[in-house]
Scaffold this motif. Structure first.
Motif, PDB file in Angstrom:
ATOM      1  N   GLU A  75       0.766  -1.294  -0.226  1.00 28.09           N
ATOM      2  CA  GLU A  75       0.013  -0.051  -0.140  1.00 28.09           C
ATOM      3  C   GLU A  75       0.995   1.318   0.110  1.00 28.09           C
ATOM      4  N   ASN A  76       0.161   2.393  -0.649  1.00 25.43           N
ATOM      5  CA  ASN A  76       0.917   3.672  -0.425  1.00 25.43           C
ATOM      6  C   ASN A  76       1.907   3.676  -1.117  1.00 25.43           C
ATOM      7  N   ASN A  95       7.775   4.247  -0.193  1.00 28.55           N
ATOM      8  CA  ASN A  95       6.211   4.673  -0.076  1.00 28.55           C
ATOM      9  C   ASN A  95       6.371   6.288   0.189  1.00 28.55           C
ATOM     10  N   HIS A  96       4.986   6.610   0.101  1.00 29.11           N
ATOM     11  CA  HIS A  96       4.683   8.026   0.326  1.00 29.11           C
ATOM     12  C   HIS A  96       4.621   8.452   1.766  1.00 29.11           C
TER      13      HIS A  96
END
Lengths: 429, 580
Positions: free
Chosen positions: B294-295, B442-443
């Protein structure tokens, strides 16, 4: 065979009023053995005490019947660190109810025996593991222990000697397995009552990892008698292989159930017919479970000439156990009895080992099926197969204790079992 | 040397030990459930039974008694013995199911017992596919059961704690979970309640099983009784790839397996490494798998005229990077390495900017004093602090970094894989006057404030190494594909059944789960030759360079790390490097 049983004078439970009071106990020769041992410690060295007990061949009264003195001799040499004696008063087996009589009528005899045992094994603390349901007897025992402390038989430098020992009571929370010596230790340590894997044996690694001996209450009560009167005197009671006074707990279908003290080696039929007043209602005897519910039941026709000692009972395929004799009359439904015993073991299996945890339930369920009239002939073979798979395959002997009554009942009362099973077959046809 | 005869074959042994462990060590097969090499031996499942005996010694003659053929006479123990609790002894004879029908029958009998109250719902059970009971029943069990009564029903789906769910019916009372909390995590939160066939593990009344290591009980449960609340019913093991990895949440560097399906990591479980984590790992590190899915930063991001970031092409990102570098002198660049990135990435990162003439190489360790425990959690939240130190990055804290930026006013700040702003509380405007470039998987707050964001692979997507708090270097293997890699072409990647036999058109395959990113080192190799970048083809090649150039890493190679399950570096040298 003991012939003069009628003139026998009880020594474990003598008929003396208020013997549970320490003053009465002392007046009647109580704590003489302990005083002798402590005062004359040159003669009565710990090793000598152990040797005397070993020579007397006191067979453990908790069921296994091992020579108590020999068990004591397994304790390693003292190393200055704590050592323990655990007294097993957790009598929870159906048909066994003798220790309570000692707690009630002669607690000091047991306490004295325990102190002498502690002396012989260089023990620092004695724990009395007592069945939690015995609440009144716990109070009685604790009262006796307090009295012994007051009189200086327990605590530091007992009677001016170098020997010190403490004594504590510990109430069980109600599990049959806690009467098994290694579970008893787990329970005493505050853990769940699970048997420990052997080796190491308790004398090597017992309570809190220290050398420990576990003796039955009645076994220890025999010790002062041996010290006071000598091993030879002790061995004059009953057969050589299994001597001494025994507390017979007779229950079931007899006119006078109760705990009776007689020498080991009493005729089974004498105990039933004369001591316990014969089978209730004048009925015929059908079966006897000689030493608590875990011992293999015997048919009445097998009891001819059988005496209550390990050799004689082994010959007919049973055991002395705790001498808790359960008498069953001709009206007894053996399937029902064995189902009830199985129910007990199923309920009490600690669940640690697979064969016992699952086997006891399977036995009970299958016996229930037969009892309720839904049995099939193959169920009998299945029961025997389950017994085969349980016996000798677990850490402690509970699985054997559960399997033996089933196996030997089917062997010895097969007709009855078959009849129940056949009934179903006809009904289905 | 003492000897032992197992199934008529003679073995010698050096150290005394238990028969079962010796048999397992020597490649022999014996069924068991309650035994676990790192826990005490209760011998309660009674499955590993063997026939054991000792030769009969004639004390008078001083020799062993022999039969007519001259073979030693053996006195077997009256009962079958559990191999897990049986001590080896010189001359001992063991007959397992291989040579003894009685033992074989006894093992089948025991399995019949175990299965009578265990629900046979393998198609539904979460443990299916990795259930020792299922596997051993096929190998050693009876052909059927004669049990025809109603099974004992126990409670189902009990939430023991935040992360563990119990299905009491399936429990076979091996007590591994109870012993784990007693002996390893020492929380003592579990016990067995009730008796006989009604018993099962449970917490004390009103207590919850929130042991920080609770999920280890799920791993060691030999049936599907204890399940992970997170992973339950998410996937079947045979659909997944199991790839060795390293825990990225903590400096201890627990060895792990990453379990992937359709290019998503679905769970993390511990991998045995006696020198690091034994069989265990902390719970919070397992739940870290989400960040691999994710992300994610996918495609390069570029800030145009100080406005919002936009996605851009790789070509444009590389050109922009080159142009920005051309504008400044080497001394105007602040290079911030990362304890969260691998040794290889940090090395390539450093050597690239060294060639550009940069002089400031720093990193911010991610340490939280008091966070650790005595078991497997250290105060260090990053997997590679020692690795970055060894590469000569200077250790800074928030204050000294802020002071350095304010005083030197670097024109370019290059940050490798580290959410500096998010985790330290440094103000965003700190980077305001500099052109910020970040290589990130990742952000985060830091990527959002950066002028140029280069998406890089995460630990689940590249082969790379990390040096743990004890100075042990260990490596990862790619578990997930990126847009530019392919499981079938990459020899390092494991393949599950579906990878082997599935097709592109199977409905379990989706291309959406492939992130558009590359390893950080690869980015530097792509920069045009005018920038004088050192070029690497694989991370393996980088490690070869590191091992020849940096003394601490001497002799380190991927092959050695694979063979030896990680290599212990001279930790002292790392400290020295740090002080340079």
């Amino acid at each position: 065979m003991v012939n003069d049983w009628k003139s026998y004078q009880p020594v474990l439970l003598p008929a003396i009023k208020d013997l549970h009071e320490i003053s009465v106990y002392e007046k009647n020769g109580g704590y003489k053995a302990l005083n002798t041992v402590l005062k004359d410690s040159d003669t009565w060295s710990p090793g000598r005490v152990t040797d005397e007990v070993k020579a007397a061949n006191i067979r453990g009264r908790g069921g296994a019947g091992f020579n108590a003195g020999l068990k004591w001799s397994f304790m390693p040499e003292p190393d200055g660190k704590p050592r323990y004696l655990a007294c097993n008063g957790d009598e929870s087996e159906p048909g066994t109810f003798k220790d309570r009589k000692l707690f009630e009528f002669n607690p000091h005899l047991f306490i004295e025996g325990a102190i002498i045992a502690a002396y012989a094994m260089h023990v620092d603390a004695i724990y009395v593991y007592i069945r939690g349901e015995y609440r009144p007897f716990v109070k009685m025992l604790q009262r006796a222990i307090d009295q012994a402390y007051e009189k200086g038989y327990l605590g530091k430098n007992i009677k001016g000697s170098d020997f010190s020992v403490e004594m504590y009571t510990h109430m069980g929370a109600g599990a049959y397995i806690c009467g098994e010596e290694s579970s008893l230790m787990e329970s005493l340590e505050g853990k769940r009552g699970y048997p420990r894997v052997k080796p190491p044996f308790p004398a090597q690694r017992g309570l809190w990892g220290r050398p420990t001996t576990i003796n039955n209450i009645e076994t220890l009560a025999n010790v002062p008698l041996v010290i006071n009167n000598g091993a030879e005197w002790y061995k004059s009671f009953g057969p050589d292989s299994h001597p001494g006074p025994v507390l017979y707990g007779i229950s079931g279908h007899v006119n006078r159930p109760g705990v009776y003290e007689y020498p080991a080696g009493m005729s089974v039929m004498t105990l039933i017919n004369e001591v316990a007043g014969g089978v209730r209602g004048g009925k015929k005897l059908k079966a006897l479970i000689p030493g608590g519910s875990s011992t293999p039941p015997l048919r009445a026709d097998m009891l001819e000439g059988v005496t209550m000692d390990s050799d004689s009972l082994r010959e007919v395929g049973s055991m002395m156990g705790t001498a808790g004799m359960v008498v069953l009359d001709e009206d007894t439904d053996m399937v029902d009895v064995i189902w009830r015993i199985s129910h007990f073991y199923h309920h009490e299996s600690c669940g640690q080992c697979t064969p016992c945890r699952e086997g006891t339930g399977w036995l009970e369920k299958t016996l229930l099926k037969i009892r309720d009239g839904n049995g099939e002939m193959r169920d009998l073979d299945l029961l025997l197969a389950i017994c085969n798979r349980m016996e000798g395959r677990t850490i402690c002997a509970l699985a054997d204790a559960a399997a033996w009554p089933v196996r030997y009942s089917i062997e010895r009362f097969r007709d009855e079992f078959e009849q129940k099973c056949k009934k179903t077959v006809y009904a289905m046809a | 040397m003492p000897e032992i005869f197992i199934d008529n074959i003679r073995y010698e042994y050096e150290k005394p030990g238990k028969v079962l462990q010796f048999m397992l060590d020597n490649g022999m097969d014996l069924p068991f459930f309650c035994y676990h090499p790192s826990l005490s031996v209760p011998a309660n499942c009674r499955q590993c039974i063997v026939k054991a005996g000792m030769p009969i010694f004639d004390k008078d003659k001083g020799t062993f008694e022999t039969d007519e053929d001259g073979n030693r006479k053996i006195r077997f123990f009256p009962k079958l013995m559990t191999a897990c609790s049986l001590d080896m002894a010189d001359g001992m004879v063991i007959h397992s199911h291989v040579t003894d029908d009685l033992v074989k029958q006894a093992q089948a009998d025991n399995l019949e017992f175990i299965l009578i109250n265990h629900p046979l719902d393998c198609p539904i059970c979460d443990q299916a596919g990795e259930c020792p009971l299922q596997i051993l029943t096929y190998k050693y069990g009876p052909e059927g059961s004669r049990f025809e009564h109603k099974k004992v029903h126990k409670p189902k789906a009990i939430q023991l704690g935040p992360r563990v769910i119990l299905d009491a019916e399936r429990c076979i009372n091996c007590t591994r979970c109870v012993r784990f909390t007693d002996e390893i995590s020492k929380s003592r939160q579990l016990t067995i309640i009730s008796r006989g066939d009604k018993n099962y593990p449970m917490t004390a009344d009103g207590e919850t099983f929130d042991d920080p290591y609770s999920l280890n009980t799920v791993d060691i449960c030999p049936v599907g009784a204890l399940t992970s609340a997170d992973f339950r019913f998410k996937a079947r093991v045979w659909e997944m790839n199991q790839t060795p990895g390293i825990d990225m949440t903590n400096g201890k560097g627990c060895n792990t397996y990453l379990w992937t399906r359709d290019n998503l990591v679905l769970r993390i479980t511990p991998r045995f490494n006696e020198a690091v984590n034994d069989h265990w790992m902390p719970d919070y590190a397992r739940l870290d798998y989400k960040k691999y899915n994710e992300n994610r930063v996918s495609r390069p991001h570029l800030k145009l005229d100080d406005r919002d970031q936009v996605k851009t092409s790789w070509n444009n990102a590389e050109l922009t990077f080159g142009e920005e570098l051309d504008k400044v002198k080497g001394s105007d660049i602040l290079v911030i390495g990362s304890a969260h990135a691998s040794v290889e990435d940090n090395f390539a990162f450093r050597s690239f900017f060294e060639q550009k003439g940069a002089e400031s190489f720093v990193f911010l360790p991610h340490v939280e004093p008091g966070f650790g425990d005595d078991l497997l959690i250290s105060d260090d939240h990053a997997p590679n602090s020692n690795g970055v130190r060894a590469l000569g990055f200077q250790e800074e804290d928030e204050k000294s970094l802020a002071k350095r930026i304010e005083s030197t006013k670097p024109k370019i700040i290059a940050i490798l894989e580290d959410d500096l702003l998010g985790r330290t509380g440094l103000p965003g405007q700190l980077f305001g006057e500099s052109y910020t470039i970040i290589w990130a998987s990742n952000h985060s707050e830091t990527t959002r404030s950066a002028n140029l964001v280069i998406p890089v692979t995460c630990a689940a997507e590249h082969a790379a190494s990390y040096v743990n708090v004890d100075g042990r270097i260990q490596r990862t293997v790619p578990a997930k594909e990126t847009l530019y890699t392919n499981r079938r072409l990459n020899l390092e990647m494991s393949m599950a059944r579906l990878d082997h036999y599935g097709t592109k058109f199977d409905n379990w395959v989706s291309d959406d789960n492939r992130v558009d990113c590359i390893p950080a080192w690869e980015f530097f190799s792509r920069i045009p030759s005018s920038q004088q970048a050192e070029r690497w083809k694989t991370s393996r090649e980088i490690m070869e360079a590191i091992s020849t150039r940096i003394p601490v890493f001497e002799g380190v190679s991927y092959d050695r790390m694979d063979d030896e399950n990680g290599i212990q570096l001279e930790i002292k040298k790392i400290t020295e490097a740090n002080t340079v």
